[in-house]
Design a protein around this motif. Structure first.
Motif, short mmCIF file in Angstrom:
data_model
loop_
_atom_site.label_atom_id
_atom_site.label_comp_id
_atom_site.label_asym_id
_atom_site.label_seq_id
_atom_site.Cartn_x
_atom_site.Cartn_y
_atom_site.Cartn_z
N PRO A 353 11.38 -49.54 -47.84
CA PRO A 353 10.83 -50.88 -47.76
C PRO A 353 9.90 -50.99 -46.56
O PRO A 353 10.16 -50.38 -45.52
CB PRO A 353 12.06 -51.77 -47.60
CG PRO A 353 13.16 -50.87 -47.15
CD PRO A 353 12.83 -49.51 -47.64
N MET A 354 8.82 -51.73 -46.69
CA MET A 354 7.93 -51.97 -45.56
C MET A 354 8.76 -52.58 -44.43
O MET A 354 9.70 -53.35 -44.67
CB MET A 354 6.84 -52.96 -45.95
CG MET A 354 5.90 -52.42 -46.99
SD MET A 354 4.56 -51.50 -46.27
CE MET A 354 3.49 -51.38 -47.69
N GLY A 355 8.39 -52.26 -43.20
CA GLY A 355 9.11 -52.82 -42.07
C GLY A 355 10.11 -51.87 -41.46
O GLY A 355 10.61 -52.09 -40.36
N MET A 356 10.42 -50.78 -42.14
CA MET A 356 11.36 -49.80 -41.57
C MET A 356 10.69 -49.08 -40.40
O MET A 356 9.51 -48.76 -40.46
CB MET A 356 11.79 -48.80 -42.64
CG MET A 356 12.84 -47.82 -42.17
SD MET A 356 13.28 -46.60 -43.42
CE MET A 356 14.55 -47.47 -44.32
N ALA A 357 11.45 -48.83 -39.33
CA ALA A 357 10.87 -48.15 -38.18
C ALA A 357 10.57 -46.69 -38.53
O ALA A 357 11.31 -46.07 -39.29
CB ALA A 357 11.82 -48.22 -37.00
N LEU A 358 9.48 -46.17 -37.93
CA LEU A 358 9.09 -44.79 -38.22
C LEU A 358 10.20 -43.81 -37.91
O LEU A 358 10.44 -42.87 -38.66
CB LEU A 358 7.83 -44.43 -37.41
CG LEU A 358 6.55 -45.14 -37.80
CD1 LEU A 358 5.42 -44.74 -36.87
CD2 LEU A 358 6.18 -44.81 -39.25
N LYS A 359 10.91 -44.05 -36.78
CA LYS A 359 11.93 -43.06 -36.41
C LYS A 359 13.11 -43.09 -37.38
O LYS A 359 13.79 -42.10 -37.58
CB LYS A 359 12.38 -43.24 -34.97
CG LYS A 359 13.09 -44.50 -34.66
CD LYS A 359 13.54 -44.48 -33.20
CE LYS A 359 14.39 -45.69 -32.93
NZ LYS A 359 14.52 -45.99 -31.51
N GLU A 360 13.30 -44.25 -38.02
CA GLU A 360 14.34 -44.32 -39.04
C GLU A 360 13.97 -43.44 -40.23
O GLU A 360 14.81 -42.76 -40.82
CB GLU A 360 14.45 -45.77 -39.53
CG GLU A 360 15.81 -46.40 -39.32
CD GLU A 360 15.82 -47.83 -39.84
OE1 GLU A 360 16.60 -48.12 -40.75
OE2 GLU A 360 15.02 -48.66 -39.34
N VAL A 361 12.68 -43.47 -40.58
CA VAL A 361 12.22 -42.63 -41.69
C VAL A 361 12.41 -41.17 -41.33
O VAL A 361 12.92 -40.37 -42.12
CB VAL A 361 10.73 -42.90 -42.01
CG1 VAL A 361 10.26 -42.00 -43.15
CG2 VAL A 361 10.49 -44.36 -42.36
N ILE A 362 12.05 -40.82 -40.09
CA ILE A 362 12.09 -39.41 -39.69
C ILE A 362 13.52 -38.90 -39.51
O ILE A 362 13.87 -37.83 -40.00
CB ILE A 362 11.28 -39.21 -38.40
CG1 ILE A 362 9.80 -39.46 -38.70
CG2 ILE A 362 11.48 -37.81 -37.84
CD1 ILE A 362 8.94 -39.61 -37.48
N TYR A 363 14.36 -39.71 -38.82
CA TYR A 363 15.71 -39.21 -38.55
C TYR A 363 16.70 -39.50 -39.68
O TYR A 363 17.41 -38.61 -40.14
CB TYR A 363 16.23 -39.80 -37.23
CG TYR A 363 15.59 -39.16 -36.04
CD1 TYR A 363 15.86 -37.82 -35.73
CD2 TYR A 363 14.71 -39.85 -35.24
CE1 TYR A 363 15.27 -37.21 -34.64
CE2 TYR A 363 14.09 -39.25 -34.14
CZ TYR A 363 14.38 -37.93 -33.85
OH TYR A 363 13.78 -37.32 -32.78
#
Lengths: 581, 173
Positions: A353-363
């Motif tokens: 979903p839009m709004g997720m932090a980049l580091k959340e996507v990566i980690y």
């Protein structure tokens, strides 16, 4: 009913998926143990070949890294006796629990070659709803209200684009699906086209109905043979069943869709260049206005949407604008698909979903970097984007906030970099790409990028000068402001963002003549780790400069005064004894 | 002698049929050139003349289109085409070095064909299978997670296969 699904997107095929499929076919035979199916991209490309087994007892089980020799055990234990082979199961919890699938709703679930399977999952219901219960204006309002923005990179509101196209007075209009996915490091559109081609066709049909077009083109890269094949098949199927062609679903609406294969030019992703290419000309952008929605293909109003944008359409029409708006931030609604790649543990196709932090996507989704070290930067938006440093890892996935970092949302390539990636080298890499792909029309883009590339090459080879940094920024700003199209306007971004966040690396190259990531060969020294060297003599034989010496079966040495840093020795060493410092 | 790529050959007749069927249609130049390349393995001067003769598009304009797009080639290709991916994901995991190994093994630079006509080596921007980086394609077959060792193995295997077919052909003769 037991089912076995083998992921046969390009990644799956490349990893040998077809052999796995054939092995299953052979072992399952025509017996009724289970139904064997092909499907598209399951998304966890890091563990290809992926096989999903569905049964009553275990539900859905996904096996990763399946090779033909593993098939027999899966068939015997799981398919025939209901015992899952636990050690080969891929843990999907970590990577999928935070994802929300709208665009990828059918990817890896259905057989892309089967229209019936698409229909069983609400396929063409959005089109039917639009045709039977909505006026074109209502369709446009719904899309505008949903807040959907172009997923190709620039983020122009889709509803606004449609309204402009609908407002143009012309009896002949076109819809075009832009599938010229050229960013190196991005494969979202390819996976979508390969895994769920009908959702793109349905989106195009709804767009055509909304703006009043009767003719459509899909402009797809010729480098995607599998996508081309599946699209052709899907168009034929949809036409035969009355979802495309004339008098669609009996409502007097006509739409013919043609496929055009690109011929390998990155700039053709730009709207006006794409149109020139379909017209059979050199794909060079032209001045806008007039915009394609006023005067596009052969002078007629033309609405161009990206693959991912179109994949959202049927879902929004069917579930309503409100359901879509629930996800995302103030200015960016819905979800975004990313192609996670680079130094990442679980690379693949993800939708968040839009709004997720980049580091959340990566980690949380990507599992962090390959070797477990913290990530250094993430590159977004390909050659038009930039490198976002780890310190800005809290930046949410949102058009405006990502633009504020100097990168762009882009089409969805997300390449993760760790401490072994040299940021100057990355900037040089992207610039060599854009310089090569510049169509040559605008002077600043044609010559400016060339000059910038020369400066970066100079820096990477240790011949950089202190004033180069100021020169790079000045040239970069000028190229941005003096180019006609998006290619030139964004080409300096990778350089400008790395200058902004990783200036110390530039300084290290220029002043200390060192490459901290040890990636720029002219700035590193090679040495042989004596404990690991077996004295086989392969490196000695391969060294054209005669810089390596040593007796057989004894550790060898490299004489740096003779070494030309070609790195040939590293590639021939079978024990990994040669290192850089 | 240089052999043409055999992978997706269409008989030259198919190109000619297409040429006549679509003459007068606008926007067909690129598909026609693609068909010519499918038929001959490259776009020969004779095909440019033919297209110009039938469609009335000046040869200079056709040449301009051919040289604008990377897909088109004016020279014949080797029997196998090696496409090395230099996309971002491949670049950060060492495609540069992989490219050097290929060039060393084949003794050609990118966009060149080996002396025996067996391989044409090309570098492409992105093959789109980033999770298998570094990757390359030989004809339609993709090879991922390359190392210098696996590359040499793959190339040598193609050479051995070529030797074998040559041997069989000689035995038959």
């Amino acid at each position: 009913m037991r089912e076995v699904l083998v992921g046969l997107g390009s990644c799956g095929l490349a990893a040998g998926g077809l052999k796995v499929y054939q092995k299953f076919a052979e072992l399952l035979g025509s017996g009724s143990d289970a139904v064997l199916k092909k499907t598209g991209c399951i998304g966890m490309c890091y563990a290809e070949v992926l096989v999903e087994v569905r049964d009553e007892k275990n539900g859905s089980t996904v096996y990763g890294n399946v090779s033909p020799d593993k098939v027999a055990r899966i068939v015997e234990s799981h398919v025939r006796n209901g015992q899952a082979v636990t050690e080969w199961i891929v843990d999907t919890n970590g990577s999928t629990s935070k994802q929300q699938r709208i665009v990828l709703r059918n990817c890896g679930v259905i057989d892309p070659d089967s229209l019936d399977e698409y229909l069983a999952r609400d396929g063409y219901q959005g089109l039917e709803k639009a045709l039977t219960r909505m006026t074109p204006e209502q369709v446009i309002s719904t899309i505008a209200d949903s807040g959907l923005r172009g997923r190709g990179g620039a983020g122009f509101p889709t509803g606004t684009k449609w309204r402009l196209a609908a407002g143009s007075k012309d009896s002949h209009k076109y819809v075009i699906c832009n599938a010229d996915e050229g960013d190196p490091g991005a494969f979202m559109d390819r996976s979508l086209l390969e895994s769920d081609p009908h959702s793109i066709l349905e989106g195009m049909a709804i767009a055509a109905y909304a703006i009043g077009a009767d003719h459509g083109y899909i402009y797809v890269r010729a480098e995607y043979p599998e996508a081309v094949k599946r699209l052709k098949h899907a168009i034929a199927q949809a036409t035969a069943r009355g979802f495309l062609g004339s008098n669609i679903l009996g409502w007097g609406f006509n739409l013919q869709i043609n496929l055009k294969e690109g011929a390998g030019a990155f700039v053709c992703g730009e709207e006006t260049a794409l149109i020139a290419s379909i017209e059979g000309k050199r794909g060079m952008p032209r001045v806008r206005p007039p915009f394609p929605v006023e005067s596009g293909l052969w002078g007629h109003p033309t609405c161009i949407n990206n693959v991912e944008t179109l994949a959202n359409i049927a879902w929004i029409i069917l579930h309503g604008a409100d359901a879509f708006k629930e996800r995302g931030t103030e200015g960016s609604k819905g979800t975004k698909v990313f192609a996670l790649a680079g130094k990442i543990k679980r690379g693949g196709l993800v939708e968040v979903p839009m709004g997720m932090a980049l580091k959340e996507v990566i980690y949380d989704i990507g599992g962090g970097t390959l070797n477990g070290s913290p990530f250094k930067a993430v590159q977004m938006g390909g050659p038009s984007g930039g490198c976002i440093p780890a310190s800005l890892g809290d930046t949410p996935v949102d058009y405006e906030q990502i633009t504020a970092t100097g990168a762009i949302m882009g089409s969805g390539g997300m390449v993760v970099m760790d401490e072994t990636t040299c940021m100057v080298d990355v900037a040089r890499f992207f610039l060599s790409f854009t310089q090569n792909e510049s169509c040559g029309k605008c002077t600043f883009c044609r010559i400016g990028t060339k000059r910038m590339l020369e400066i970066l090459e100079r820096i990477c080879s240790g011949k950089g000068k202190q004033e180069d940094i100021a020169l790079l920024s000045e040239l970069g700003e000028q190229i941005k402001s003096s180019s006609l199209c998006g290619l030139g306007q964004s080409a300096p971004n990778p350089v400008l963002t790395t200058l902004r966040y990783f200036l110390d690396e530039y300084t290290a190259h220029i002043v200390d003549k060192k490459c901290p990531a040890k990636a720029c060969l002219p700035l590193v020294e090679f040495f042989i780790v004596a404990e690991r060297c077996s004295g086989c003599g392969l490196c000695l034989a391969s060294c054209a400069a005669g810089a390596i010496s040593g007796e057989k079966k004894k550790p060898h040495r490299i004489d740096m005064s003779k070494c030309v840093k070609c790195a040939k020795c590293i590639t021939v060493c079978n024990v990994g004894a040669i290192e850089k410092r | 002698m240089i052999q043409e790529n055999q992978s997706s050959r269409v008989a030259p007749a198919a190109f000619e049929r297409m040429l006549w069927r679509h003459r007068g249609e606008s926007g067909m130049l690129i598909p026609l050139l693609q068909a010519a390349q499918d038929s001959y393995g490259y776009v020969p001067a004779s095909a440019i003349e033919q297209i110009s003769g039938v469609t009335g598009i000046p040869t200079a304009e056709i040449y301009g289109v051919i040289t604008f797009y990377k897909q088109f080639r004016l020279k014949p290709l080797g029997r196998h085409i090696i496409r090395l991916c230099k996309g971002t994901a491949c670049h950060v995991v060492g495609a540069e070095m992989i490219g050097q190994v290929i060039a060393d093994e084949l003794k050609v630079a990118p966009d060149e064909t080996t002396e025996d006509g067996l391989f044409t080596y090309m570098v492409v921007a992105c093959l789109g299978c980033c999770s298998l980086a570094p990757a390359m394609m030989v004809d339609d077959q993709t090879y991922g997670r390359l190392t210098p060792q696996t590359i040499r193995k793959v190339i040598r295997q193609y050479r051995r296969d070529a030797e074998k077919t040559k041997g069989v052909a000689a035995a038959k003769a």
